[in-house]
Design an enzyme around this catalytic site. Sequence first.
Site, mmCIF file in Angstrom:
data_model
loop_
_atom_site.group_PDB
_atom_site.id
_atom_site.type_symbol
_atom_site.label_atom_id
_atom_site.label_comp_id
_atom_site.label_asym_id
_atom_site.label_seq_id
_atom_site.Cartn_x
_atom_site.Cartn_y
_atom_site.Cartn_z
ATOM 1 N N ARG A 104 -67.722 40.765 97.575
ATOM 2 C CA ARG A 104 -68.283 39.507 98.057
ATOM 3 C C ARG A 104 -67.249 38.742 98.866
ATOM 4 O O ARG A 104 -66.118 38.545 98.410
ATOM 5 C CB ARG A 104 -68.767 38.656 96.882
ATOM 6 C CG ARG A 104 -69.501 37.389 97.302
ATOM 7 C CD ARG A 104 -70.161 36.695 96.138
ATOM 8 N NE ARG A 104 -69.213 36.041 95.256
ATOM 9 C CZ ARG A 104 -69.556 35.201 94.276
ATOM 10 N NH1 ARG A 104 -70.831 34.964 94.041
ATOM 11 N NH2 ARG A 104 -68.639 34.651 93.520
ATOM 12 N N THR A 108 -68.107 33.119 102.545
ATOM 13 C CA THR A 108 -69.537 33.079 102.858
ATOM 14 C C THR A 108 -70.414 33.442 101.664
ATOM 15 O O THR A 108 -71.610 33.185 101.667
ATOM 16 C CB THR A 108 -69.857 34.054 104.001
ATOM 17 O OG1 THR A 108 -69.601 35.403 103.552
ATOM 18 C CG2 THR A 108 -68.998 33.763 105.216
ATOM 19 N N ASP A 200 -65.357 36.067 85.344
ATOM 20 C CA ASP A 200 -65.483 37.270 86.179
ATOM 21 C C ASP A 200 -65.584 38.492 85.271
ATOM 22 O O ASP A 200 -64.619 38.876 84.613
ATOM 23 C CB ASP A 200 -64.250 37.395 87.091
ATOM 24 C CG ASP A 200 -64.403 38.512 88.109
ATOM 25 O OD1 ASP A 200 -64.576 39.687 87.695
ATOM 26 O OD2 ASP A 200 -64.334 38.242 89.319
ATOM 27 N N ASP A 203 -63.020 41.394 85.948
ATOM 28 C CA ASP A 203 -61.669 41.101 85.471
ATOM 29 C C ASP A 203 -61.581 41.206 83.953
ATOM 30 O O ASP A 203 -60.596 41.713 83.409
ATOM 31 C CB ASP A 203 -61.251 39.702 85.920
ATOM 32 C CG ASP A 203 -60.879 39.645 87.390
ATOM 33 O OD1 ASP A 203 -60.580 40.698 87.971
ATOM 34 O OD2 ASP A 203 -60.898 38.543 87.959
#
Length: 209
Positions: A104, A108, A200, A203
Amino acid sequence: MKNVTIFDHPLIQHKTSILRNKETSNKEFRELVEEITMLMCYEALRDLPLEDVEIETPITKTVQKMIKGKKLAVVPILRAGLGMVNGLLKLVPSAKVGHIGMYRDEETMIPHPYYCKLPKDIENRLIVVVDPMLATGGSAIDAISQIKSVGGSNIKFLCLIAAPEGIDALTKAHPDVQIYCANVDEKLNEKCYIVPGLGDAGDRIFGTK
């Protein structure tokens, strides 16, 4: 929505709460992702086709039900989706595994594909796309579009945590795809992270942060 299943089983809710806790270790996080996936798959795979097979018990011959053809494909969205694969394979070890890579753009928030490798007979299989998080829905939408472009049509999507925005986007883009999630959270924040979420997932699965 008729094509969205949200699990309210106490075991799934309990394990997801531990998953969210920032003090949960990487090892425990990985184990919980696998366990929750297994519990979700019990329901998600309810419509696998069956056929009559003759077997012999220690007592007599009998005709019993077994999965017909074992035509299942698991497709994780890299990298976090890898954490859910073993939960499915423990239930259906004969399943084929494909991979779709997405990253990603942090500015944006648009997903960009970088890898796609699917079983050659993908069009003949029930395809289960897995990713722990459904945030904006962009990665899931693009991954499913890639699968459809090569003939895949019987597709389910499994995630652990979803934002309402992601569910809306995915159902609009692919109304034929059944969505299964353990929890639907409040919203996305300004950085498009799910709130309250769990951080996340990649992670925390791989210990990279």
